[in-house]
Enzyme design. Structure first.
Site, PDB file in Angstrom:
ATOM      1  N   ASN A 164       0.686  -1.264   0.044  1.00 16.85           N
ATOM      2  CA  ASN A 164      -0.002   0.131   0.058  1.00 16.85           C
ATOM      3  C   ASN A 164       0.999   1.246  -0.087  1.00 16.85           C
ATOM      4  O   ASN A 164       0.600   2.330  -0.696  1.00 16.85           O
ATOM      5  CB  ASN A 164      -1.080  -0.150   1.080  1.00 16.85           C
ATOM      6  N   CYS A 165       1.925   1.083   0.527  1.00 15.54           N
ATOM      7  CA  CYS A 165       2.944   2.378   0.591  1.00 15.54           C
ATOM      8  C   CYS A 165       3.404   2.644  -0.870  1.00 15.54           C
ATOM      9  O   CYS A 165       3.845   4.069  -0.984  1.00 15.54           O
ATOM     10  CB  CYS A 165       4.158   2.010   1.412  1.00 15.54           C
ATOM     11  N   THR A 199      -4.619  -8.945  23.347  1.00 10.15           N
ATOM     12  CA  THR A 199      -5.611  -8.073  23.736  1.00 10.15           C
ATOM     13  C   THR A 199      -6.201  -8.429  25.325  1.00 10.15           C
ATOM     14  O   THR A 199      -5.591  -9.307  25.794  1.00 10.15           O
ATOM     15  CB  THR A 199      -6.980  -8.295  23.012  1.00 10.15           C
ATOM     16  N   PRO A 205      -7.267 -13.394  26.363  1.00  9.91           N
ATOM     17  CA  PRO A 205      -5.732 -14.133  26.238  1.00  9.91           C
ATOM     18  C   PRO A 205      -5.680 -14.947  24.806  1.00  9.91           C
ATOM     19  O   PRO A 205      -4.355 -15.217  24.490  1.00  9.91           O
ATOM     20  CB  PRO A 205      -5.661 -15.139  27.416  1.00  9.91           C
ATOM     21  N   TYR A 211      -5.029 -11.719  19.688  1.00 10.58           N
ATOM     22  CA  TYR A 211      -3.793 -10.958  19.615  1.00 10.58           C
ATOM     23  C   TYR A 211      -4.147  -9.943  18.679  1.00 10.58           C
ATOM     24  O   TYR A 211      -5.275  -9.961  17.666  1.00 10.58           O
ATOM     25  CB  TYR A 211      -2.513 -11.646  19.119  1.00 10.58           C
ATOM     26  N   ALA A 212      -3.512  -8.778  18.560  1.00  7.82           N
ATOM     27  CA  ALA A 212      -3.863  -7.538  17.598  1.00  7.82           C
ATOM     28  C   ALA A 212      -2.349  -7.149  17.200  1.00  7.82           C
ATOM     29  O   ALA A 212      -1.637  -6.905  18.038  1.00  7.82           O
ATOM     30  CB  ALA A 212      -4.664  -6.698  18.135  1.00  7.82           C
ATOM     31  N   GLY A 269      -0.743  -3.909  14.098  1.00  5.51           N
ATOM     32  CA  GLY A 269      -1.043  -3.033  13.010  1.00  5.51           C
ATOM     33  C   GLY A 269      -1.506  -1.623  13.343  1.00  5.51           C
ATOM     34  O   GLY A 269      -1.677  -1.484  14.760  1.00  5.51           O
ATOM     35  N   TYR A 289      32.517   7.741   6.539  1.00  6.90           N
ATOM     36  CA  TYR A 289      32.766   9.262   5.977  1.00  6.90           C
ATOM     37  C   TYR A 289      33.699   9.093   4.636  1.00  6.90           C
ATOM     38  O   TYR A 289      34.734   8.508   4.927  1.00  6.90           O
ATOM     39  CB  TYR A 289      33.329  10.279   6.825  1.00  6.90           C
ATOM     40  N   LYS A 308      32.870  15.533  10.483  1.00  8.50           N
ATOM     41  CA  LYS A 308      32.155  15.653  11.495  1.00  8.50           C
ATOM     42  C   LYS A 308      30.650  15.685  11.058  1.00  8.50           C
ATOM     43  O   LYS A 308      30.004  16.677  10.575  1.00  8.50           O
ATOM     44  CB  LYS A 308      32.211  17.270  12.099  1.00  8.50           C
TER      45      LYS A 308
HETATM   46  C1  LIG Z   1      -1.326   4.922   0.270  1.00  7.16           C
HETATM   47  C2  LIG Z   1      -0.407   4.758   1.432  1.00  7.16           C
HETATM   48  C3  LIG Z   1       0.922   4.898   1.608  1.00  7.16           C
HETATM   49  C4  LIG Z   1       1.672   4.588   2.857  1.00  7.16           C
HETATM   50  N1  LIG Z   1       2.815   4.763   2.864  1.00  7.16           N
HETATM   51  C5  LIG Z   1       3.560   4.328   4.160  1.00  7.16           C
HETATM   52  C6  LIG Z   1       4.927   4.698   3.924  1.00  7.16           C
HETATM   53  O1  LIG Z   1       5.290   4.893   3.217  1.00  7.16           O
HETATM   54  N2  LIG Z   1       5.598   4.139   5.070  1.00  7.16           N
HETATM   55  C7  LIG Z   1       4.871   3.521   6.342  1.00  7.16           C
HETATM   56  O2  LIG Z   1       5.505   3.264   7.417  1.00  7.16           O
HETATM   57  N3  LIG Z   1       3.637   3.422   6.310  1.00  7.16           N
HETATM   58  C8  LIG Z   1       2.946   3.665   5.025  1.00  7.16           C
HETATM   59  N4  LIG Z   1       1.420   3.663   4.917  1.00  7.16           N
HETATM   60  C9  LIG Z   1       0.802   2.789   6.209  1.00  7.16           C
HETATM   61  C10 LIG Z   1       0.870   1.512   6.131  1.00  7.16           C
HETATM   62  O3  LIG Z   1       0.547   0.925   4.920  1.00  7.16           O
HETATM   63  C11 LIG Z   1       0.293   0.965   7.228  1.00  7.16           C
HETATM   64  O4  LIG Z   1       0.684   1.497   8.506  1.00  7.16           O
HETATM   65  C12 LIG Z   1       0.122  -0.581   7.270  1.00  7.16           C
HETATM   66  O5  LIG Z   1      -0.171  -1.249   6.257  1.00  7.16           O
HETATM   67  C13 LIG Z   1      -0.628  -1.128   8.566  1.00  7.16           C
HETATM   68  O6  LIG Z   1      -0.956  -2.547   8.339  1.00  7.16           O
HETATM   69  P1  LIG Z   1      -2.199  -3.170   8.984  1.00  7.16           P
HETATM   70  O7  LIG Z   1      -1.942  -4.501   8.605  1.00  7.16           O
HETATM   71  O8  LIG Z   1      -2.257  -2.888  10.261  1.00  7.16           O
HETATM   72  O9  LIG Z   1      -3.204  -2.586   7.985  1.00  7.16           O
HETATM   73  P2  LIG Z   1      -3.759  -2.692   6.322  1.00  7.16           P
HETATM   74  O10 LIG Z   1      -2.214  -3.130   5.619  1.00  7.16           O
HETATM   75  O11 LIG Z   1      -4.385  -1.698   6.106  1.00  7.16           O
HETATM   76  O12 LIG Z   1      -4.405  -4.036   6.198  1.00  7.16           O
HETATM   77  C14 LIG Z   1      -5.675  -4.312   7.019  1.00  7.16           C
HETATM   78  C15 LIG Z   1      -6.347  -5.301   6.193  1.00  7.16           C
HETATM   79  O13 LIG Z   1      -7.496  -5.720   6.854  1.00  7.16           O
HETATM   80  C16 LIG Z   1      -8.614  -5.827   6.089  1.00  7.16           C
HETATM   81  N5  LIG Z   1      -9.802  -5.831   6.758  1.00  7.16           N
HETATM   82  C17 LIG Z   1     -10.350  -5.015   7.693  1.00  7.16           C
HETATM   83  N6  LIG Z   1     -11.376  -5.450   8.379  1.00  7.16           N
HETATM   84  C18 LIG Z   1     -11.493  -6.536   7.817  1.00  7.16           C
HETATM   85  C19 LIG Z   1     -12.477  -7.644   8.140  1.00  7.16           C
HETATM   86  N7  LIG Z   1     -13.632  -7.207   8.866  1.00  7.16           N
HETATM   87  N8  LIG Z   1     -12.387  -8.926   7.569  1.00  7.16           N
HETATM   88  C20 LIG Z   1     -11.573  -9.140   6.749  1.00  7.16           C
HETATM   89  N9  LIG Z   1     -10.415  -8.219   6.255  1.00  7.16           N
HETATM   90  C21 LIG Z   1     -10.549  -6.966   7.009  1.00  7.16           C
HETATM   91  C22 LIG Z   1      -8.815  -4.547   5.092  1.00  7.16           C
HETATM   92  O14 LIG Z   1      -9.082  -4.705   3.927  1.00  7.16           O
HETATM   93  C23 LIG Z   1      -6.930  -4.489   4.892  1.00  7.16           C
HETATM   94  O15 LIG Z   1      -6.607  -5.093   3.674  1.00  7.16           O
HETATM   95  C24 LIG Z   1       0.695   3.788   3.618  1.00  7.16           C
HETATM   96  C25 LIG Z   1      -0.606   3.412   3.658  1.00  7.16           C
HETATM   97  C26 LIG Z   1      -1.044   3.890   2.678  1.00  7.16           C
HETATM   98  C27 LIG Z   1      -2.524   3.741   2.422  1.00  7.16           C
END
Ligand SMILES: Cc1cc2nc3c(=O)[nH]c(=O)nc-3n(C[C@H](O)[C@H](O)[C@H](O)COP(=O)(O)OP(=O)(O)OC[C@H]3O[C@@H](n4cnc5c(N)ncnc54)[C@H](O)[C@@H]3O)c2cc1C
Length: 832
Positions: free
Chosen positions: A41-42, A287, A290, A293-294, A296, A440, A448
């Site tokens: 996604n980044c 969370t 027990p 877990y979570a 992201g 360097y 420096k």
């Molecule tokens: C455009 C963009 C650019 C970014 N650039 C950077 C960067 O350069 N550097 C950086 O550090 N971070 C960046 N980020 C942030 C980074 O992508 C997120 O911090 C990271 O992806 C978080 O991971 P995650 O697994 O928590 O969430 P995500 O990667 O968002 O994944 C969560 C997934 O869970 C799915 N989901 C949600 N609810 C449910 C459900 N009930 N059932 C099934 N599936 C579900 C969603 O569809 C999603 O695909 C960027 C984000 C975006 C959108």
């Protein structure tokens, strides 16, 4: 063990993969409601900008590849809609058919990430408005953009426009990438700065850079409503109404107004949430249940510096948290330490980022801190391709522990941010930064390194070798103090802090002989280095209260948005052509051109080189200069105007600018200044009472007519500005003789004629009183109050043994160059 993972991107895919590596026999099922697993996604903004041309490269894994390599069961298009913690089951719904099934788990990992904020504004559901979270969002944005850009190329459309709401990382990356596609972009930001993870003075240079690249920046502004451009518009464009009253038309609106943790499922399942609305986890990423877990964007974690728990929606922490969760799911005892919010962004040619706490966060949490600002080069200045970077280091006043660091600039910003990040994580102090031995060679750094330099400056303040004052405390910080600019007279002439006196470092040791040692001294230079040298000179000469401006005038301009205001007046850059058209009349081009490479030189280096080259050039010859100093865009027009040259063109190039100057004629009075005619300048040479009265009556008249007035007092003219009772100071015999022979102040001047041993002078003063003509001291005060610049000629003062403290308050010290600059901008120049 059966593990169910909800969400299949950063944290979800990592949890599943790490679990498999530790437990070959676990059953691992990932439910992802979207149509892609483990995508980058980044990278999404860069495919919109066609920097990453091949869409397939964003898709890092497929269900098939994860099945083959890791035996993970990934089910796409499947949304988990409920958790039954007692039964240890989840309810899963097919997003297309809406059919529901129940799946049991031994362990559950919540990796649902965050959701883009969609403010409830009028018209928010217009088809031109998009968020960017997933591949599908990107596809929609790109197809709309491609259609508009193609129509424009085929001559069917005028310029394509986009509005980005929110100036965080995603907003700025989208602004840049849309700009790459030829789109005219406006960014709207509610806060008074871009980039929330850095403080104002680090955001300010990036704001300038954005503006210089043609991005419209609307700070402290909110999008208030969206309306269709017109009912008949086949392109379905939208108008964005801002709360500033401005309305922007757009083919495309990107909502990048932040994210909030996706906690709906967790909340419904009765899991405990943290104070910031994220899922509460312990250090094992467990969370309040027990078995659950979570990891992201949805979780709150500790911070290494700040108290309490925080949300940090970043990819690195998501992956590390996932790894810790997986280890604990597999029976290990692994703890997650903390998230410090290390982040970085590319904004055209600039890089900006931060790690640890910002000043805003430290203040909000009541954590005591100190700050230093630095502006080193990315690598050795003499090796091509470097430019000034801006660093802000925050540290504990007691222990020196590094609390936070931010930087922006061009080359080498990323590695310095990472070094600071390591320092914070390792609990290092500023004294440790002094000690770091870093790689360097001239193309990469300096002997420096900027990280060492940050350590040196910060340690100097803790050891008491350096006392700092700060731009945000101006003007209170200079109250009752002597404000001294230790840059060169040329730099002072281009711009200086209001109320500053010029005392270049080279002559400081002589100048201070006349200064009152008990008066507070507030020093500054361009970046803080020369003023540090001056600081040491003063302290070791017995001055009691000396402080140096942190980061010098460079930081001052960033804090006070001096550059921004001036940039706004200057931009768009294309308008230079119009601005200089008046000046172009000064000299006809000869066709002779000299190229000057001043990259790597910090201010005033480029101006000094340019000035030297101009001396060699003939009238009408042109000099093409390339600089990496972003401040050049501000200094260059002022320098050209003051010296009678023409700024033919200037355009952004890499970190700095490429500009062409044409040498002007000898006296370009008024012609090269857009303001000529609305300024009156005078040389006041005489100390005859009648001539001085005439000078100040003319000056007050001009001020009353709305003109600017500049009066340069030289030789005997200076006597009217002398204080009747100046502070005591050491004087040479010659100084004392001159001082005694010359009239001391406006009340002591005599008539040029009919003085008659004082009788004539008394008579004229009486007549003036009868006719309600103010006395000379009152005329001087009135002129000062109305903004007249009174300039004391430094050369005369040296000759006659006068010091700044001998003159009435508010007189600026100046050389002939300053006066000539003033005269050049004036419609009328008088000699009295
Ligand atoms: C455009 C963009 C650019 C970014 N650039 C950077 C960067 O350069 N550097 C950086 O550090 N971070 C960046 N980020 C942030 C980074 O992508 C997120 O911090 C990271 O992806 C978080 O991971 P995650 O697994 O928590 O969430 P995500 O990667 O968002 O994944 C969560 C997934 O869970 C799915 N989901 C949600 N609810 C449910 C459900 N009930 N059932 C099934 N599936 C579900 C969603 O569809 C999603 O695909 C960027 C984000 C975006 C959108």
């Amino acid at each position: 063990m059966r593990l169910i993972v909800i969400g299949g991107v950063a944290a979800g895919a990592s949890t599943a993969a790490r679990t498999r590596r530790l437990d070959e026999h676990a059953e691992i099922v990932v439910f992802e409601r979207g149509h892609h697993v483990s995508f980058a996604n980044c990278g999404l903004p860069y495919h919109v900008g066609e920097v990453i041309k091949d869409r397939a490269r964003l898709i890092l894994q497929t269900p098939e590849s994860l099945r083959e390599s890791l035996n993970i069961d990934v089910r796409l298009g499947m949304e988990v809609v409920g958790i039954d913690r007692k039964a240890k089951t989840v309810t899963v719904q097919d997003v297309n058919s809406r059919a529901q099934t129940t799946e049991s788990y031994d362990n559950l990992a919540l990796c649902m990430g965050a959701e883009a904020v969609r403010p409830p504004l009028l018209g928010i559901d217009h088809p031109a408005i998009h968020v960017l979270r997933r591949i599908g969002d990107m596809d929609k944005i790109k197809s709309r953009l491609d259609a508009a850009v193609t129509a424009q190329k085929n001559g069917k459309r005028e310029v394509v426009r986009a509005v980005v709401v929110g100036a965080g990382y995603i907003g700025l990356e989208m602004a840049e990438n849309l700009h790459h596609r030829g789109v005219k972009v406006d960014v709207v930001e509610l806060s008074d700065q871009i980039l929330p993870p850095v403080d104002h003075e680090i955001a300010a240079p990036v704001e300038q850079h954005l503006r210089a690249r043609g991005i419209g920046l609307h700070l402290s502004t909110a999008a208030a409503a969206f309306q269709p451009l017109s009912d008949s518009d086949s392109d379905q464009r939208v108008t964005v109404e801002l709360n500033s009253g401005v309305t922007l038309a757009a083919d495309l609106v990107i909502l990048a107004a932040g994210v909030r943790p996706a906690v709906g499922l967790a909340k419904d399942a009765g899991l405990v949430l943290g104070p910031r609305g994220g899922i509460k986890v312990d250090t094992h990423m467990r969370t309040s249940d027990p078995s659950i877990y979570a990891a992201g964007d949805g979780v709150e974690t500790r911070h290494p510096v700040l108290p309490g728990e925080h949300l940090n929606p970043l990819a690195g922490p998501a992956n590390r948290q996932a790894r810790v969760a997986a280890e604990n799911i597999c029976g290990r005892d692994t703890e997650y330490q903390s998230t410090q919010g290390t982040s970085i962004v590319k904004v055209f040619d600039m890089t900006a980022g931060g790690t640890g706490a910002t000043a805003r966060q430290l203040t909000a949490e009541g954590v005591d801190y100190r700050v230093v600002h630095l502006h080193p080069s990315g690598h050795a200045g003499y090796y091509p391709g470097t430019a000034m970077m801006h660093i802000k280091l925050l540290f504990s006043p007691d222990t020196g522990r590094v609390l936070g660091a931010q930087a922006c600039g061009f080359d080498g910003v990323d590695k310095r941010l990472d070094l600071f990040a390591m320092a914070i994580r390792a609990g290092l102090t500023v004294y440790d930064l002094e000690e770091q031995e870093l790689a360097y060679a001239p193309p990469f750094g300096s002997a420096k390194d900027p990280v060492n330099m940050a350590g040196f400056v910060a340690s100097n303040t803790l050891r008491g070798d350096l006392v700092l004052w700060y731009s945000e405390d101006f003007p209170a910080a200079i109250d009752g103090a002597r404000l001294v600019d230790v840059r060169t007279a040329q730099e002072y002439g281009i711009w200086h802090l209001p109320g500053a006196q010029s005392s270049p470092l080279a002559s400081l040791r002589e100048d201070i002989l006349e200064w009152d040692r008990s008066q507070p001294i507030r020093l500054y230079c361009a970046v803080g280095f020369r003023s540090y040298l001056a600081h040491r000179i003063l302290v070791q000469n017995g001055f009691e209260d000396v402080a140096t401006l942190s980061g010098g005038s460079t930081t001052f301009k960033h804090v006070h948005d001096t550059d921004n205001t001036e940039y706004e007046a200057q931009l768009p850059i294309e308008n230079y052509a119009e601005k200089v058209s008046v000046a172009s009349a000064v000299a006809v081009a000869t066709g002779q051109r000299t190229d000057l490479d001043c990259t790597g030189l910090a201010c005033p280096g480029p101006i000094m080189r340019l000035s030297g080259a101009m001396k060699e050039a003939g009238v009408g010859d042109e000099i093409h200069i390339t600089v990496s100093d972003p401040g050049f865009a501000l200094d260059a027009p002022a320098w050209a105007s003051k010296n009678g040259h023409t700024l033919v063109e200037i355009e952004p190039k890499g970190p700095g600018y490429a500009a062409t100057f044409r040498k002007g004629g000898v006296t370009p009075i008024a012609a090269s200044s857009g303001r000529g005619g609305n300024k009156l300048s005078m040389v006041v040479f005489s100390d005859d009472l009648d001539k001085q009265i005439a000078a100040f009556i003319i000056a007050n008249g001009a001020l009353a007519m709305g003109q600017e007035v500049s009066m340069f007092f030289t030789f005997w003219g200076l006597n009217s500005l002398r204080k009747a009772h100046p502070p005591q100071r050491e004087k040479t015999l010659m100084d004392r003789m001159f001082g005694a022979m010359m009239p001391r102040g406006a009340d002591k001047l005599k008539l040029s004629q009919m003085h008659m041993a004082g009788a004539g002078t008394a008579m004229i003063q009486n007549v003036m009183k009868q006719h309600n003509v103010p006395r000379l001291p009152d005329l001087i005060s009135a002129a000062q109050a109305d903004g007249a610049r009174l300039l004391g000629c430094t050369m005369t003062m040296d000759l006659l043994g006068m010091a700044h403290s001998d003159l009435v308050d508010g007189v600026e010290l100046a050389g002939v160059a300053t006066f000539l600059g003033e005269a050049q901008e004036s419609g009328t120049t008088l000699f009295i």
